[in-house]
Design a protein around this motif. Structure first.
Motif, PDB file in Angstrom:
ATOM      1  N   ASP A   1      41.789 113.695  -0.931  1.00 27.71           N
ATOM      2  CA  ASP A   1      40.499 114.113  -1.457  1.00 27.71           C
ATOM      3  C   ASP A   1      39.391 113.224  -0.913  1.00 27.71           C
ATOM      4  O   ASP A   1      38.216 113.437  -1.194  1.00 27.71           O
ATOM      5  CB  ASP A   1      40.498 114.033  -2.992  1.00 27.71           C
ATOM      6  CG  ASP A   1      41.432 115.056  -3.622  1.00 27.71           C
ATOM      7  OD1 ASP A   1      41.548 116.151  -3.064  1.00 27.71           O
ATOM      8  OD2 ASP A   1      42.043 114.736  -4.659  1.00 27.71           O
ATOM      9  N   THR A   2      39.787 112.211  -0.132  1.00 29.21           N
ATOM     10  CA  THR A   2      38.820 111.248   0.379  1.00 29.21           C
ATOM     11  C   THR A   2      38.118 111.765   1.629  1.00 29.21           C
ATOM     12  O   THR A   2      36.911 111.608   1.788  1.00 29.21           O
ATOM     13  CB  THR A   2      39.520 109.910   0.703  1.00 29.21           C
ATOM     14  OG1 THR A   2      40.216 109.469  -0.453  1.00 29.21           O
ATOM     15  CG2 THR A   2      38.503 108.863   1.129  1.00 29.21           C
ATOM     16  N   TYR A   3      38.876 112.374   2.521  1.00 29.43           N
ATOM     17  CA  TYR A   3      38.320 112.858   3.772  1.00 29.43           C
ATOM     18  C   TYR A   3      38.473 114.380   3.870  1.00 29.43           C
ATOM     19  O   TYR A   3      39.241 114.987   3.140  1.00 29.43           O
ATOM     20  CB  TYR A   3      39.016 112.196   4.973  1.00 29.43           C
ATOM     21  CG  TYR A   3      38.917 110.691   4.963  1.00 29.43           C
ATOM     22  CD1 TYR A   3      37.707 110.066   5.225  1.00 29.43           C
ATOM     23  CD2 TYR A   3      40.027 109.910   4.676  1.00 29.43           C
ATOM     24  CE1 TYR A   3      37.607 108.681   5.207  1.00 29.43           C
ATOM     25  CE2 TYR A   3      39.937 108.519   4.658  1.00 29.43           C
ATOM     26  CZ  TYR A   3      38.725 107.924   4.921  1.00 29.43           C
ATOM     27  OH  TYR A   3      38.628 106.557   4.902  1.00 29.43           O
ATOM     28  N   ARG A   4      37.760 114.969   4.787  1.00 30.84           N
ATOM     29  CA  ARG A   4      37.863 116.403   4.993  1.00 30.84           C
ATOM     30  C   ARG A   4      39.238 116.756   5.543  1.00 30.84           C
ATOM     31  O   ARG A   4      39.856 115.978   6.254  1.00 30.84           O
ATOM     32  CB  ARG A   4      36.780 116.876   5.971  1.00 30.84           C
ATOM     33  CG  ARG A   4      35.368 116.636   5.489  1.00 30.84           C
ATOM     34  CD  ARG A   4      34.380 117.376   6.370  1.00 30.84           C
ATOM     35  NE  ARG A   4      33.021 117.024   6.017  1.00 30.84           N
ATOM     36  CZ  ARG A   4      31.953 117.742   6.370  1.00 30.84           C
ATOM     37  NH1 ARG A   4      32.112 118.845   7.080  1.00 30.84           N
ATOM     38  NH2 ARG A   4      30.741 117.361   6.026  1.00 30.84           N
ATOM     39  N   ARG A   5      39.701 117.953   5.215  1.00 27.59           N
ATOM     40  CA  ARG A   5      40.972 118.429   5.755  1.00 27.59           C
ATOM     41  C   ARG A   5      40.700 118.973   7.157  1.00 27.59           C
ATOM     42  O   ARG A   5      40.653 120.167   7.403  1.00 27.59           O
ATOM     43  CB  ARG A   5      41.543 119.512   4.833  1.00 27.59           C
ATOM     44  CG  ARG A   5      42.971 119.918   5.163  1.00 27.59           C
ATOM     45  CD  ARG A   5      43.529 120.816   4.073  1.00 27.59           C
ATOM     46  NE  ARG A   5      43.804 120.051   2.865  1.00 27.59           N
ATOM     47  CZ  ARG A   5      43.797 120.569   1.632  1.00 27.59           C
ATOM     48  NH1 ARG A   5      43.496 121.830   1.459  1.00 27.59           N
ATOM     49  NH2 ARG A   5      44.085 119.809   0.593  1.00 27.59           N
ATOM     50  N   ASN A   6      40.493 118.047   8.073  1.00 31.04           N
ATOM     51  CA  ASN A   6      40.036 118.391   9.410  1.00 31.04           C
ATOM     52  C   ASN A   6      40.570 117.347  10.390  1.00 31.04           C
ATOM     53  O   ASN A   6      40.369 116.145  10.199  1.00 31.04           O
ATOM     54  CB  ASN A   6      38.503 118.432   9.435  1.00 31.04           C
ATOM     55  CG  ASN A   6      37.944 118.835  10.774  1.00 31.04           C
ATOM     56  OD1 ASN A   6      37.903 118.040  11.705  1.00 31.04           O
ATOM     57  ND2 ASN A   6      37.500 120.075  10.882  1.00 31.04           N
ATOM     58  N   ALA A   7      41.244 117.808  11.455  1.00 30.57           N
ATOM     59  CA  ALA A   7      41.891 116.887  12.395  1.00 30.57           C
ATOM     60  C   ALA A   7      40.878 116.060  13.174  1.00 30.57           C
ATOM     61  O   ALA A   7      41.110 114.873  13.441  1.00 30.57           O
ATOM     62  CB  ALA A   7      42.781 117.674  13.349  1.00 30.57           C
ATOM     63  N   LEU A   8      39.755 116.655  13.564  1.00 29.67           N
ATOM     64  CA  LEU A   8      38.750 115.894  14.306  1.00 29.67           C
ATOM     65  C   LEU A   8      38.074 114.868  13.404  1.00 29.67           C
ATOM     66  O   LEU A   8      37.785 113.745  13.830  1.00 29.67           O
ATOM     67  CB  LEU A   8      37.713 116.844  14.911  1.00 29.67           C
ATOM     68  CG  LEU A   8      36.613 116.188  15.747  1.00 29.67           C
ATOM     69  CD1 LEU A   8      37.201 115.319  16.842  1.00 29.67           C
ATOM     70  CD2 LEU A   8      35.684 117.244  16.332  1.00 29.67           C
ATOM     71  N   TRP A   9      37.835 115.239  12.152  1.00 27.86           N
ATOM     72  CA  TRP A   9      37.255 114.285  11.209  1.00 27.86           C
ATOM     73  C   TRP A   9      38.193 113.082  11.038  1.00 27.86           C
ATOM     74  O   TRP A   9      37.752 111.934  11.020  1.00 27.86           O
ATOM     75  CB  TRP A   9      37.021 114.974   9.868  1.00 27.86           C
ATOM     76  CG  TRP A   9      36.186 114.177   8.908  1.00 27.86           C
ATOM     77  CD1 TRP A   9      36.630 113.245   8.019  1.00 27.86           C
ATOM     78  CD2 TRP A   9      34.762 114.220   8.754  1.00 27.86           C
ATOM     79  NE1 TRP A   9      35.573 112.716   7.313  1.00 27.86           N
ATOM     80  CE2 TRP A   9      34.419 113.291   7.735  1.00 27.86           C
ATOM     81  CE3 TRP A   9      33.756 114.958   9.362  1.00 27.86           C
ATOM     82  CZ2 TRP A   9      33.103 113.091   7.316  1.00 27.86           C
ATOM     83  CZ3 TRP A   9      32.443 114.756   8.945  1.00 27.86           C
ATOM     84  CH2 TRP A   9      32.126 113.848   7.942  1.00 27.86           C
ATOM     85  N   ALA A  10      39.497 113.362  10.955  1.00 30.32           N
ATOM     86  CA  ALA A  10      40.472 112.280  10.821  1.00 30.32           C
ATOM     87  C   ALA A  10      40.468 111.373  12.045  1.00 30.32           C
ATOM     88  O   ALA A  10      40.611 110.151  11.933  1.00 30.32           O
ATOM     89  CB  ALA A  10      41.864 112.861  10.599  1.00 30.32           C
ATOM     90  N   ALA A  11      40.275 111.962  13.215  1.00 37.02           N
ATOM     91  CA  ALA A  11      40.287 111.170  14.445  1.00 37.02           C
ATOM     92  C   ALA A  11      39.009 110.360  14.617  1.00 37.02           C
ATOM     93  O   ALA A  11      39.039 109.232  15.121  1.00 37.02           O
ATOM     94  CB  ALA A  11      40.480 112.092  15.648  1.00 37.02           C
ATOM     95  N   ALA A  12      37.871 110.916  14.185  1.00 42.86           N
ATOM     96  CA  ALA A  12      36.586 110.277  14.475  1.00 42.86           C
ATOM     97  C   ALA A  12      36.044 109.417  13.347  1.00 42.86           C
ATOM     98  O   ALA A  12      35.346 108.439  13.595  1.00 42.86           O
ATOM     99  CB  ALA A  12      35.540 111.355  14.821  1.00 42.86           C
ATOM    100  N   VAL A  13      36.367 109.767  12.099  1.00 45.25           N
ATOM    101  CA  VAL A  13      35.701 109.137  10.962  1.00 45.25           C
ATOM    102  C   VAL A  13      36.595 108.174  10.189  1.00 45.25           C
ATOM    103  O   VAL A  13      36.136 107.138   9.714  1.00 45.25           O
ATOM    104  CB  VAL A  13      35.136 110.217  10.002  1.00 45.25           C
ATOM    105  CG1 VAL A  13      34.495 109.585   8.777  1.00 45.25           C
ATOM    106  CG2 VAL A  13      34.139 111.108  10.738  1.00 45.25           C
ATOM    107  N   VAL A  14      37.879 108.520  10.049  1.00 47.99           N
ATOM    108  CA  VAL A  14      38.786 107.653   9.282  1.00 47.99           C
ATOM    109  C   VAL A  14      38.827 106.262   9.933  1.00 47.99           C
ATOM    110  O   VAL A  14      38.941 106.154  11.158  1.00 47.99           O
ATOM    111  CB  VAL A  14      40.205 108.269   9.229  1.00 47.99           C
ATOM    112  CG1 VAL A  14      41.184 107.313   8.576  1.00 47.99           C
ATOM    113  CG2 VAL A  14      40.170 109.593   8.488  1.00 47.99           C
ATOM    114  N   PRO A  15      38.718 105.187   9.151  1.00 48.52           N
ATOM    115  CA  PRO A  15      38.725 103.829   9.726  1.00 48.52           C
ATOM    116  C   PRO A  15      39.965 103.565  10.570  1.00 48.52           C
ATOM    117  O   PRO A  15      41.039 104.133  10.325  1.00 48.52           O
ATOM    118  CB  PRO A  15      38.704 102.928   8.485  1.00 48.52           C
ATOM    119  CG  PRO A  15      38.125 103.775   7.398  1.00 48.52           C
ATOM    120  CD  PRO A  15      38.564 105.173   7.689  1.00 48.52           C
TER     121      PRO A  15
END
Length: 288
Positions: A153-167
């Protein structure tokens, strides 16, 4: 006008005539009138124009294949009047030189048979994602490897978001420096079909604000097509996972794709099997 344009206009005229002929006045709630006074079995041109809310002259010229401009909104009204299905609407738009409307990927992904296909691919991790990398559907293998992408619930359910935004400390990507530019270039290529669409513009703006890396790479204007790629992930419970990601188009879902991950070596295959037999293991050893 080119010969291709002329041919397309001729085909447009013939298509409209054929579809107009099959729609009866009763089907659109009009009084049929004396059949003897009708020269065609279906609607008259003026009736189509009236029902679609366009001028009779304009519609007549459209059906005659004259070089006139037609907006998406007007063609959509004509399509509704002629009771065209999705395939016929797309054909009408292409003949008129417009990009056809496409089914919503998220709505298509809810179809039960889509999940059944993903489940049948297990133990290979597989997911359906949109052209914006939204993760729409996935199987147990995918969830075992990327629980943060499907459950968080912390980040968007999105692979690019996980690659670019997650620390970096929480990212599953090992070869992020290679894959992130590639993912953004593929996004840029897809974006060309969606310029100006509110959801796309919001997504780009949000990513630009959230990730300096995305903002820098997006500004480079690089484009690329989908291809099979080696992707290396890390999982706290088992270590590195080396997999080939193969992207495939799904019929009926033109703006979505199925991505299937195949282990690149026996060690990765064993680690995937372990993760699937121990569901719920965290990908990282800490939380924020």
């Amino acid at each position: 006008m080119t010969s291709v344009s002329v041919d397309r206009r001729v085909q447009l005229a013939e298509f409209l005539k054929a579809r107009r002929a099959r729609v009866t006045p009763a089907q659109v709630g009009m009084a049929p009138g004396p059949q003897a006074r009708r020269r065609t079995p279906g609607l008259r041109r003026e009736e189509v124009a009236q029902l679609a809310g366009v001028g009779v002259t304009w519609y007549t010229w459209l059906e005659q294949g004259r070089p006139i401009n037609a907006s998406e909104q007007v063609l959509a009204a004509v399509a509704r009047t002629l009771q065209l299905d999705l395939a016929e609407q797309a054909h009408l738009f292409r003949l008129a030189g417009l990009r056809p409307a496409v089914p919503d990927s998220a709505e298509c992904a809810t179809q039960p048979q889509v999940q059944a296909i993903l489940d049948a691919l297990d133990p290979l991790p597989a997911a359906i994602s949109s052209a914006r990398y939204d993760i729409l559907r996935w199987n147990a293998g995918y969830e075992a490897i990327f629980p943060g992408a499907t459950l968080t619930d912390t980040y968007r359910r999105n692979a690019l978001w996980a690659a670019a935004v997650v620390p970096e400390c929480c990212s599953v990507f090992v070869n992020r420096d290679e894959e992130l530019p590639r993912m953004i270039a593929v996004l840029r290529s897809a974006y060309g079909e969606h310029v100006g669409e509110p959801e796309w513009e919001r997504f780009i703006a949000d990513l630009t604000a959230a990730s300096a890396d995305f903002a820098r790479l997006w500004a480079q204007q690089d484009v690329a097509l989908q291809s099979s790629r080696l992707k290396i992930f890390r999982h706290h419970a088992v270590g590195e996972l080396r997999m080939t990601a193969t992207s495939m188009q799904v019929i009926g879902m033109p703006t979505a794709r199925m991505v299937v991950y195949t282990p690149n070596d026996a060690e990765t295959e064993e680690r995937i099997t372990f993760l699937q037999s121990h569901p719920g293991l965290a990908t990282v050893d800490h939380t924020h």
